[in-house]
Design a protein around this motif. Structure first.
Motif, mmCIF file in Angstrom:
data_model
loop_
_atom_site.group_PDB
_atom_site.id
_atom_site.type_symbol
_atom_site.label_atom_id
_atom_site.label_comp_id
_atom_site.label_asym_id
_atom_site.label_seq_id
_atom_site.Cartn_x
_atom_site.Cartn_y
_atom_site.Cartn_z
ATOM 1 N N SER A 15 23.924 7.745 -5.025
ATOM 2 C CA SER A 15 23.010 8.849 -4.704
ATOM 3 C C SER A 15 21.652 8.322 -4.258
ATOM 4 N N ASP A 16 21.203 7.187 -4.839
ATOM 5 C CA ASP A 16 19.942 6.584 -4.411
ATOM 6 C C ASP A 16 20.053 6.082 -2.976
ATOM 7 N N ILE A 18 22.067 7.183 -0.644
ATOM 8 C CA ILE A 18 22.134 8.329 0.266
ATOM 9 C C ILE A 18 20.742 8.917 0.483
ATOM 10 N N ARG A 19 19.958 9.023 -0.577
ATOM 11 C CA ARG A 19 18.579 9.519 -0.431
ATOM 12 C C ARG A 19 17.783 8.608 0.498
ATOM 13 N N CYS A 20 17.944 7.309 0.336
ATOM 14 C CA CYS A 20 17.260 6.346 1.192
ATOM 15 C C CYS A 20 17.697 6.520 2.646
ATOM 16 N N ASP A 22 19.082 9.103 4.098
ATOM 17 C CA ASP A 22 18.656 10.395 4.648
ATOM 18 C C ASP A 22 17.230 10.310 5.178
ATOM 19 N N SER A 23 16.371 9.570 4.496
ATOM 20 C CA SER A 23 14.996 9.411 4.988
ATOM 21 C C SER A 23 14.968 8.562 6.258
ATOM 22 N N ASP A 26 16.137 10.711 9.245
ATOM 23 C CA ASP A 26 15.403 11.958 9.458
ATOM 24 C C ASP A 26 14.460 11.811 10.644
ATOM 25 N N ASP A 91 16.541 2.113 -3.332
ATOM 26 C CA ASP A 91 16.147 3.251 -4.159
ATOM 27 C C ASP A 91 14.797 3.843 -3.749
ATOM 28 N N ASP A 92 14.317 3.507 -2.544
ATOM 29 C CA ASP A 92 13.063 4.052 -2.034
ATOM 30 C C ASP A 92 13.313 4.800 -0.730
ATOM 31 N N VAL A 93 12.236 5.332 -0.116
ATOM 32 C CA VAL A 93 12.386 6.095 1.120
ATOM 33 C C VAL A 93 11.279 5.743 2.101
ATOM 34 N N ILE A 217 10.207 5.114 -4.964
ATOM 35 C CA ILE A 217 10.820 6.114 -5.828
ATOM 36 C C ILE A 217 11.340 5.467 -7.106
#
Length: 326
Positions: A15-16, A18-20, A22-23, A26, A91-93, A217
């Motif tokens: 999940s980390d 994927i969040r990374c 996605d940023s 974007d 784990d960051d963006v 993050i």
């Protein structure tokens, strides 16, 4: 301008990642590739990573034998096809402001730089502008930036809004320069600082854009400042290499770093609940270590009394503090 985004990872939560990602995705900007470098994770995590290739375009997942984050980043550099390299932690963006600036850099033919630095923050802002105009650093500016990396004192590169980080993130670096300055895989601590100093030693053309490019993050201290039984030796090895990067007039900066390192050892190693030593043994070992190389340089040069280390033990709760030696 093709950009290679390198993301090293080792047994993270998917999940980390994927969040990374996605940023990273974007944006309407298309001229980039993403290389996820798996540093020998468990098979279940490797499978999850491989599945991401069908979810994101221009994404390649590469697996290698576990050898540490420096080896993973170096491996990614060898595989990269872009003109510039951008490192991101899993784990960051990155911010939307970063991509706005990438568009401008790609369109501005007059902006030629070997390194373009943005700013890092701790996840509390949305990437808004701090200053609008890119700043081309002259010789004195690069000297100040070098000192900022060397000792992280109070400088123009550390503000309330964001800072030029000592790690490898929030900067785009020309690939041929990164090839000449790979990470030192022998160092288990401080390799990012040494890498930054080595880059500036090559006298690159440098631009600073004072916008927030990167948000931390995850815990910024989880990988480098967690308890390790060999933490003192890791730090000692780093400080020995750092000494070779000391430039004329930076003796006090090195003493400053030694001074801060003693506080770091006190907080992270001796005061850690994972340290099994009884309190009296911790005090004895700390005192013994304080009089050994390279920390004995503080005493020999009368740079700071050892008792001055104690107030540093509570500094980890807040932001970096400027500590001046007299």
């Amino acid at each position: 301008m093709r950009l290679s985004i390198i993301i090293p990872t080792y047994n993270k939560h998917i999940s980390d990642m994927i969040r990374c990602l996605d940023s990273v995705y974007d944006t309407a900007y298309q001229d980039f590739e993403v290389l996820i470098i798996d540093d020998g994770s468990e098979v279940s995590y490797q499978v999850e990573l491989d599945q991401l290739e069908t979810r994101y375009e221009r994404l390649m997942v590469l697996h290698k034998t576990h050898a540490g984050v420096s080896a993973a980043r170096n491996f990614g550099v060898q595989k990269a096809q872009g003109d510039y390299i951008l490192f991101v932690d899993a784990d960051d963006v990155v911010t939307k402001q970063f991509w706005r600036d990438v568009w401008k850099i790609a369109e501005d033919r007059t902006l030629q730089a070997d390194i373009v630095y943005g700013l890092v923050d701790d996840g509390r802002t949305d990437g808004v502008s701090v200053r609008d105009s890119p700043e081309q650093l002259d010789g004195e500016g690069k000297k100040e930036l070098y000192r900022h990396f060397f000792a992280l004192g109070c400088s123009a590169f550390w503000t309330r809004d964001g800072h030029v980080g000592r790690g490898p993130v929030a900067r785009m670096i020309r690939k041929k320069l990164v090839f000449m300055c790979l990470f030192d895989e022998k160092l288990a601590h401080g390799e990012d600082v040494i890498w930054n100093l080595e880059l500036l030693r090559r006298d690159p053309s440098v631009v600073v854009i004072r916008h927030i490019w990167y948000q931390v993050i995850g815990d910024p201290r989880s990988a480098t400042r967690g308890y390790h039984a060999d933490f003192i030796e890791r730090l000692r090895a780093y400080l020995s290499v750092l000494k070779s990067y000391e430039q004329p007039g930076m003796e006090r900066d090195y003493h400053q770093r030694l001074f801060e390192a003693l506080g770091e050892i006190g907080r992270t190693y001796f005061l850690s609940p994972q340290n099994p030593l009884p309190w009296n043994e911790k005090v004895k070992e700390f005192n013994k270590m304080s009089y050994s190389y390279p920390f004995n340089g503080l005493l020999e040069n009368d740079a700071a009394p050892i008792r001055g280390i104690l107030p540093l033990f509570d500094a980890g709760r807040g932001r970096h503090r400027c500590i001046k030696l007299h």
